[in-house]
Design a protein around this motif. Structure first.
Motif, PDB file in Angstrom:
ATOM      1  N   HIS A   4       0.829  -1.200   0.000  1.00  0.00           N
ATOM      2  CA  HIS A   4       0.000   0.000   0.000  1.00  0.00           C
ATOM      3  C   HIS A   4       0.870   1.259   0.000  1.00  0.00           C
ATOM      4  O   HIS A   4       0.575   2.225  -0.702  1.00  0.00           O
ATOM      5  N   LEU A   5       1.941   1.228   0.780  1.00  0.00           N
ATOM      6  CA  LEU A   5       2.846   2.367   0.841  1.00  0.00           C
ATOM      7  C   LEU A   5       3.462   2.657  -0.524  1.00  0.00           C
ATOM      8  O   LEU A   5       3.422   3.782  -1.019  1.00  0.00           O
ATOM      9  N   THR A   6       4.031   1.634  -1.155  1.00  0.00           N
ATOM     10  CA  THR A   6       4.768   1.855  -2.394  1.00  0.00           C
ATOM     11  C   THR A   6       3.860   2.179  -3.568  1.00  0.00           C
ATOM     12  O   THR A   6       4.317   2.727  -4.569  1.00  0.00           O
ATOM     13  N   ALA A   7       2.586   1.857  -3.476  1.00  0.00           N
ATOM     14  CA  ALA A   7       1.631   2.194  -4.539  1.00  0.00           C
ATOM     15  C   ALA A   7       0.953   3.534  -4.295  1.00  0.00           C
ATOM     16  O   ALA A   7       0.131   3.968  -5.117  1.00  0.00           O
ATOM     17  N   GLY A   8       1.250   4.203  -3.183  1.00  0.00           N
ATOM     18  CA  GLY A   8       0.534   5.428  -2.846  1.00  0.00           C
ATOM     19  C   GLY A   8      -0.917   5.153  -2.509  1.00  0.00           C
ATOM     20  O   GLY A   8      -1.809   5.950  -2.819  1.00  0.00           O
ATOM     21  N   ARG A   9      -1.139   4.017  -1.832  1.00  0.00           N
ATOM     22  CA  ARG A   9      -2.510   3.611  -1.479  1.00  0.00           C
ATOM     23  C   ARG A   9      -2.655   3.365   0.029  1.00  0.00           C
ATOM     24  O   ARG A   9      -3.532   2.639   0.455  1.00  0.00           O
ATOM     25  N   LEU A  10      -1.796   3.979   0.801  1.00  0.00           N
ATOM     26  CA  LEU A  10      -1.854   3.759   2.243  1.00  0.00           C
ATOM     27  C   LEU A  10      -3.162   4.274   2.833  1.00  0.00           C
ATOM     28  O   LEU A  10      -3.675   3.731   3.815  1.00  0.00           O
ATOM     29  N   SER A  11      -3.735   5.294   2.214  1.00  0.00           N
ATOM     30  CA  SER A  11      -5.014   5.826   2.691  1.00  0.00           C
ATOM     31  C   SER A  11      -6.125   4.789   2.597  1.00  0.00           C
ATOM     32  O   SER A  11      -7.093   4.842   3.367  1.00  0.00           O
ATOM     33  N   GLU A  12      -6.024   3.863   1.664  1.00  0.00           N
ATOM     34  CA  GLU A  12      -7.015   2.800   1.559  1.00  0.00           C
ATOM     35  C   GLU A  12      -6.962   1.868   2.763  1.00  0.00           C
ATOM     36  O   GLU A  12      -7.965   1.256   3.123  1.00  0.00           O
ATOM     37  N   LEU A  13      -5.792   1.805   3.393  1.00  0.00           N
ATOM     38  CA  LEU A  13      -5.618   0.895   4.515  1.00  0.00           C
ATOM     39  C   LEU A  13      -5.901   1.564   5.851  1.00  0.00           C
ATOM     40  O   LEU A  13      -6.565   0.981   6.710  1.00  0.00           O
ATOM     41  N   VAL A  14      -5.419   2.822   6.039  1.00  0.00           N
ATOM     42  CA  VAL A  14      -5.499   3.444   7.359  1.00  0.00           C
ATOM     43  C   VAL A  14      -6.342   4.707   7.405  1.00  0.00           C
ATOM     44  O   VAL A  14      -6.568   5.255   8.478  1.00  0.00           O
ATOM     45  N   PRO A  28       1.478  11.395   2.396  1.00  0.00           N
ATOM     46  CA  PRO A  28       2.481  10.511   1.786  1.00  0.00           C
ATOM     47  C   PRO A  28       1.998   9.866   0.496  1.00  0.00           C
ATOM     48  O   PRO A  28       2.778   9.688  -0.447  1.00  0.00           O
ATOM     49  N   ASP A  29       0.730   9.494   0.428  1.00  0.00           N
ATOM     50  CA  ASP A  29       0.209   8.930  -0.814  1.00  0.00           C
ATOM     51  C   ASP A  29       0.363   9.907  -1.973  1.00  0.00           C
ATOM     52  O   ASP A  29       0.697   9.524  -3.103  1.00  0.00           O
ATOM     53  N   THR A  30       0.121  11.191  -1.690  1.00  0.00           N
ATOM     54  CA  THR A  30       0.221  12.206  -2.739  1.00  0.00           C
ATOM     55  C   THR A  30       1.637  12.287  -3.291  1.00  0.00           C
ATOM     56  O   THR A  30       1.846  12.335  -4.507  1.00  0.00           O
ATOM     57  N   VAL A  31       2.622  12.298  -2.409  1.00  0.00           N
ATOM     58  CA  VAL A  31       4.003  12.426  -2.871  1.00  0.00           C
ATOM     59  C   VAL A  31       4.443  11.174  -3.620  1.00  0.00           C
ATOM     60  O   VAL A  31       5.106  11.256  -4.660  1.00  0.00           O
ATOM     61  N   ARG A  69       2.512   9.016  -5.219  1.00  0.00           N
ATOM     62  CA  ARG A  69       1.834   8.994  -6.515  1.00  0.00           C
ATOM     63  C   ARG A  69       2.519   9.977  -7.478  1.00  0.00           C
ATOM     64  O   ARG A  69       2.635   9.720  -8.683  1.00  0.00           O
ATOM     65  N   THR A  70       2.940  11.117  -6.939  1.00  0.00           N
ATOM     66  CA  THR A  70       3.629  12.089  -7.783  1.00  0.00           C
ATOM     67  C   THR A  70       4.902  11.493  -8.366  1.00  0.00           C
ATOM     68  O   THR A  70       5.204  11.665  -9.549  1.00  0.00           O
ATOM     69  N   MET A  71       5.657  10.779  -7.545  1.00  0.00           N
ATOM     70  CA  MET A  71       6.881  10.137  -8.040  1.00  0.00           C
ATOM     71  C   MET A  71       6.567   8.939  -8.934  1.00  0.00           C
ATOM     72  O   MET A  71       7.346   8.587  -9.815  1.00  0.00           O
ATOM     73  N   GLY A  72       5.444   8.261  -8.677  1.00  0.00           N
ATOM     74  CA  GLY A  72       5.025   7.178  -9.553  1.00  0.00           C
ATOM     75  C   GLY A  72       5.758   5.872  -9.352  1.00  0.00           C
ATOM     76  O   GLY A  72       6.061   5.162 -10.319  1.00  0.00           O
ATOM     77  N   TRP A  73       6.027   5.506  -8.097  1.00  0.00           N
ATOM     78  CA  TRP A  73       6.772   4.276  -7.828  1.00  0.00           C
ATOM     79  C   TRP A  73       6.115   3.059  -8.469  1.00  0.00           C
ATOM     80  O   TRP A  73       6.778   2.240  -9.103  1.00  0.00           O
ATOM     81  N   ARG A  74       4.820   2.932  -8.274  1.00  0.00           N
ATOM     82  CA  ARG A  74       4.117   1.737  -8.765  1.00  0.00           C
ATOM     83  C   ARG A  74       4.177   1.664 -10.293  1.00  0.00           C
ATOM     84  O   ARG A  74       4.380   0.576 -10.858  1.00  0.00           O
ATOM     85  N   ALA A  75       4.014   2.785 -10.946  1.00  0.00           N
ATOM     86  CA  ALA A  75       4.047   2.789 -12.411  1.00  0.00           C
ATOM     87  C   ALA A  75       5.402   2.341 -12.932  1.00  0.00           C
ATOM     88  O   ALA A  75       5.496   1.606 -13.926  1.00  0.00           O
ATOM     89  N   VAL A  76       6.471   2.762 -12.253  1.00  0.00           N
ATOM     90  CA  VAL A  76       7.809   2.335 -12.666  1.00  0.00           C
ATOM     91  C   VAL A  76       7.967   0.832 -12.469  1.00  0.00           C
ATOM     92  O   VAL A  76       8.516   0.124 -13.321  1.00  0.00           O
ATOM     93  N   ALA A  77       7.467   0.321 -11.343  1.00  0.00           N
ATOM     94  CA  ALA A  77       7.544  -1.123 -11.089  1.00  0.00           C
ATOM     95  C   ALA A  77       6.790  -1.914 -12.151  1.00  0.00           C
ATOM     96  O   ALA A  77       7.230  -2.999 -12.563  1.00  0.00           O
TER      97      ALA A  77
END
Length: 886
Positions: A94-104, A111-114, A116-124
């Motif tokens: 959830h953290l690395t996808a910018g989806r931590l808000s879905e969990l907590v 943190p999800d905003t930042v 998502r801005t960097m796009g970690w999941r998309a790169v993966a």
């Protein structure tokens, strides 16, 4: 922002709910906390298996997995990781996808905003498409094993955390694991181990506060290569080091390095001036603010690093190499590492794995460890693999590049918030990367910063800060893990290093053929030397994005990266110091650790060799625990010369007179010195630096103070809060001695002889969800009892603490980073190797293996690292047999 701070906001509601559970009855509570505990014995049918797999756990709950083929091997690893650590895995994805808000919930929107801005999941996701088919198969098998364990289990059967979260947010059914979930974790690793991004922004931020380039440069002195050697010293550097030791062990950098700084000053003056002239300081500060919102799953601050060293057989009792490693990462419960053995029953080309060591839950393979032929360790290289680009932005959605206005690339992201409204964000990018400075809502004001009057007449413009970072380009690091797991020699390590793109790490290794070596991997940007540059072109300051001369010019070729096998002195030490001196090898950056840990390790090894000793694994463990304080070696002689007429303070200063400079847990002098040090940093720097950039006290600050001690009238000594007084060095030292005496009298008592460093300096792992504000009984259950420890920042026993952390007017000496594990591989007999992890192998608070290693870790003890099948069978505590479902 740490995972703890993200979760803290939901803790109060959880705490109240847990009180209800406790009142409902002890039996109910016990059932809830024990429900997720996995079965570690017996026979279980598992979908996807082709043949039987045996999982043998020792008395510390550490599994050794035996399989007949690679698909079954990694399937079983996924199954076992999910048994012991699934909530941690779920949190990480959830953290690395910018989806931590879905969990907590909404606490994680920033943190999800930042992220998502960097796009970690998309790169993966891009990386998944480019991986070697065999490695894809490993990841798919691992995924199949995770999902096999999840099948048919409710969240409350997987982890206590889901039960607790269910009192304040909606806990939905667990979604299946996906191979990209594993790859995305590499982005979090790379982020936490990223080199100098904070230094780059700090230079600009401090200049904005002081408007004095010389004062900024004083905070970033050159590396003292003549005192603290690089990883791969040249003959000339050996000679300079020996000469420096003979003349003055504490002397500063030589004239050559000082001249180099003067050259850098000329360029930096233009760069700093440009920042001020363009009024881009606010955008830089916004970028720094945004990046601090990213949780650090591995740890944060200048205490994040590692020690590693390898010693050739000519210096060991067995005649074969020894290798030691202890990565310095964050304090957490459970600890960061998961110990495991992965064994093909018959090692062959089709099933080539027999490897044991430390893994990450959520990622297949072994990250640090050894196989039948080779042992390896990792430390953070600290190469400069990121740059911030100041971008001239226009209201019409364009940016300036070489006198041309080009359209920004924009995308819309929607963040789902558990229990709240969805949040939509707009992400803007240039070819340099995403615009980090508008990653959080309030930082979008950066786009409204006006240009100065003399700006080109191209319409109203503002400034943003884009992040170029090698981890934001897809790579093949996942392949490197499996390549290292099966490596047998230096050539194999070099081949694996060519794939190991991010995070950039130092690899030390030893083989059963008796070789030792070093290899630097990583994707390292090449920066052009811009002769007439208005800003430094070496990556130490933010770069002008509108000038293409500052764009990256490609990357260093893998074959050009530094490497060495069997050096003449018979050992290699890699502890985050520079790999080579400033005139040797490819340019890797300038912001490295200043080498006090690495040089101390070198000195300890050299002393034993010169004494004719043959080193053993026990000697390696003793080096791990060395608590010599280099700060004291520099500062105490000066403190003892300060004229102190106040008898109350002088009574404490007497502690230094016979001190051996060791930071033992029971040392009174170590406690007083730590307090003097933090007050010295406060009195010297706080009045002239931004709050977010106050000194943390790491190795750079030791080097800064070392230079300042020789300049009694330096501007940094003056406290600008005292308008009619200009303070000098000894006045600040006197104030630090006095304030430290007063503070410790309150916290530890009137008698300085009774003070103890360990009473101030404690390792206290906290559960990321339940650890701080839950009711006392719950905290006691999930948080291991704090342990008093020795060591400190930039000490070999690297129990780091943050000198900028104060609470209620007093410094906080709590441990913030730790040797997350300590390991010694004995190439003569792998069963004689040793290891210990920070807390334990399980992520379930009710499990014995949750914190069963913590006491041993704190005491400096280790466990035998069983490797051979005979040794594993001898220490069998539980056996889980996995068989095909059909």
């Amino acid at each position: 922002m740490s995972p703890l701070s993200v979760m803290r906001r939901v803790s109060l509601g959880l705490a109240a709910a847990l009180v209800v559970v406790l009142v409902a009855g002890l039996i109910t509570t016990v059932a809830l906390v024990r429900r997720p505990l996995p079965s570690l014995n017996g026979e279980f049918r598992v979908d996807g298996l082709a043949e039987q797999v045996d999982v043998i756990r020792d008395e510390n709950g550490i599994p050794r997995i035996y399989a007949h083929n690679t698909d079954d091997l990694f399937l079983a690893q996924g199954y076992v990781h999910a048994q012991d650590r699934f909530f941690e895995m779920d949190y990480r994805r959830h953290l690395t996808a910018g989806r931590l808000s879905e969990l907590v919930g909404e606490a994680a929107v920033a943190p999800d905003t930042v992220i998502r801005t960097m796009g970690w999941r998309a790169v993966a996701e891009e990386e998944w498409e480019m991986l070697d088919p065999t490695v894809k198969e490993y990841l798919e098998s691992y995924t199949e094993g995770v999902n096999a364990y999840l099948q048919g289990r409710q969240p409350s059967q997987l982890a206590l955390e889901y039960t607790v979260l269910g009192f304040s947010v909606e806990v939905e059914d667990i979604e299946p694991w996906h191979p990209v979930d594993s790859l995305a974790w590499l982005k979090a690793m790379a982020w936490d181990l990223l080199g100098n991004y904070s230094d780059e922004l700090q230079r600009a931020a401090v200049f904005g506060q002081t408007d004095d380039l010389e004062m900024v440069e004083a905070l970033f002195p050159p590396h003292p290569t003549d005192r603290n050697l690089p990883i791969l010293p040249t003959d000339a550097e050996y000679e300079a080091h020996a000469a420096a030791r003979e003349t003055n062990p504490d002397q500063a950098a030589d004239d050559g390095e000082d001249a180099e700084v003067e050259d850098a000053d000329a360029g930096a003056d233009g760069g700093a001036g440009a920042l001020a002239q363009l009024d881009a300081q606010e955008a830089v500060e916004f970028a720094l603010s945004a990046l601090t919102a990213v949780p650090h799953a591995l740890g944060e601050g200048d205490g994040v690093g590692s020690n590693s060293w390898v010693i050739g057989g000519e210096h060991t009792a067995s005649g074969m190499p020894l290798l030691a490693n202890d990565p310095h990462l964050g304090v957490s419960a459970p600890g960061i590492w998961y110990q495991v053995g992965l064994h093909c029953v018959e090692v062959s080309e089709a099933c080539p794995f027999s490897v044991s060591g430390f893994s990450f839950a959520g990622l297949p393979g072994v990250v640090i460890g050894h196989n039948d032929h080779l042992a390896w360790g990792l430390t953070n290289l600290g190469a400069d693999v990121s740059d911030f680009f100041l971008e001239r932005l226009y209201p019409d959605g364009t940016y300036l590049h070489d006198d041309e206005r080009l359209p920004l690339v924009e995308r819309r992201e929607v963040i789902a918030v558990n229990g709240g409204e969805d949040v939509a964000i707009n992400v803007r990018s240039t070819p340099h990367g995403p615009i980090i400075s508008d990653a959080i809502h309030q930082t979008r004001e950066a786009a409204d910063t006006p240009l100065p009057e003399d700006a080109p007449p191209m319409g109203l413009a503002g400034f943003g800060v884009a992040l170029s970072w090698t981890a934001l380009e897809p790579g093949r690091t996942a392949e490197a893990i499996f390549a290292i797991n099966t490596a047998t020699d230096a050539e194999d390590i070099a081949a694996a290093a060519a794939l190991f793109e991010v995070p950039s790490q130092n690899i030390v290794f030893a083989t059963t053929d008796g070789d030792i070596g070093y290899q630097a991997p990583g994707r390292i940007p090449i920066r052009a030397d811009v002769a007439d540059s208005p800003v430094p072109s070496d990556g130490t300051w933010p770069r002008p994005g509108w000038d293409s001369r500052f764009d990256w010019q490609g990357f260093v070729e893998p074959e050009d990266m530094p490497a060495q096998t069997n050096p003449d002195e018979g050992f290699i030490v890699a502890a985050n110091q520079p790999v080579t001196g400033p005139a040797t090898g490819p340019f890797l950056g300038v912001d490295f650790d200043y080498g006090y840990r690495s040089q101390r390790i070198r000195d300890l090894i050299t002393a034993q060799i010169e004494a004719g000793a043959r080193l053993t694994a026990a000697d390696m463990n003793a080096i791990h625990l060395d608590d010599h304080n280099p700060y004291a070696e520099v500062l105490v002689p000066v403190l003892l010369e300060v004229q102190m007429e106040d008898a109350f303070v002088a009574e404490a200063v007497e502690l230094f007179e016979e001190w051996d400079y060791r930071n033992a847990p029971d040392s009174a002098a170590a406690a007083y010195f730590a307090s003097v040090w933090v007050n010295l940093l406060n009195q010297t720097f706080w009045d002239q630096m931004p709050v977010t950039d106050r000194p943390t006290g790491g190795s750079r600050w030791l080097e800064v103070v070392t230079h300042l001690l020789e300049d009694e009238d330096n501007e940094w000594w003056d406290n600008r809060a005292t308008l009619t007084v200009v303070e000098q060095r000894d006045e600040i030292l006197s104030l630090a001695l006095r304030d430290a005496r007063e503070q410790l009298t309150v916290s530890l008592g009137k008698d300085p002889q009774s003070w103890q460093w360990g009473r101030l300096h404690q390792a206290a792992p906290l559960h990321p969800v339940l650890g701080e504000q839950a009711p006392g009984p719950i905290r006691s259950f999930v948080n291991p009892d704090p342990q008093e420890v020795g060591g400190g920042s930039s000490i070999v026993n690297a129990t780091g603490w943050d000198a900028s952390a104060w609470e209620g007017g007093y410094p906080d000496y709590s441990v913030t980073t730790v040797p997350s594990m300590r390991a010694v591989a004995d190439l003569a007999d792998f069963d004689a190797s040793t290891w210990v992890s920070f807390t334990g192998n399980s992520g379930h608070p009710a499990a014995d293996a949750y914190d069963d290693q913590f006491g041993a870790w704190a005491a400096g003890e280790t466990f035998t690292w069983h490797y051979s099948r005979a040794a594993v069978d001898e220490h069998e505590a539980d056996t889980l047999t996995l068989i095909p479902a059909h």
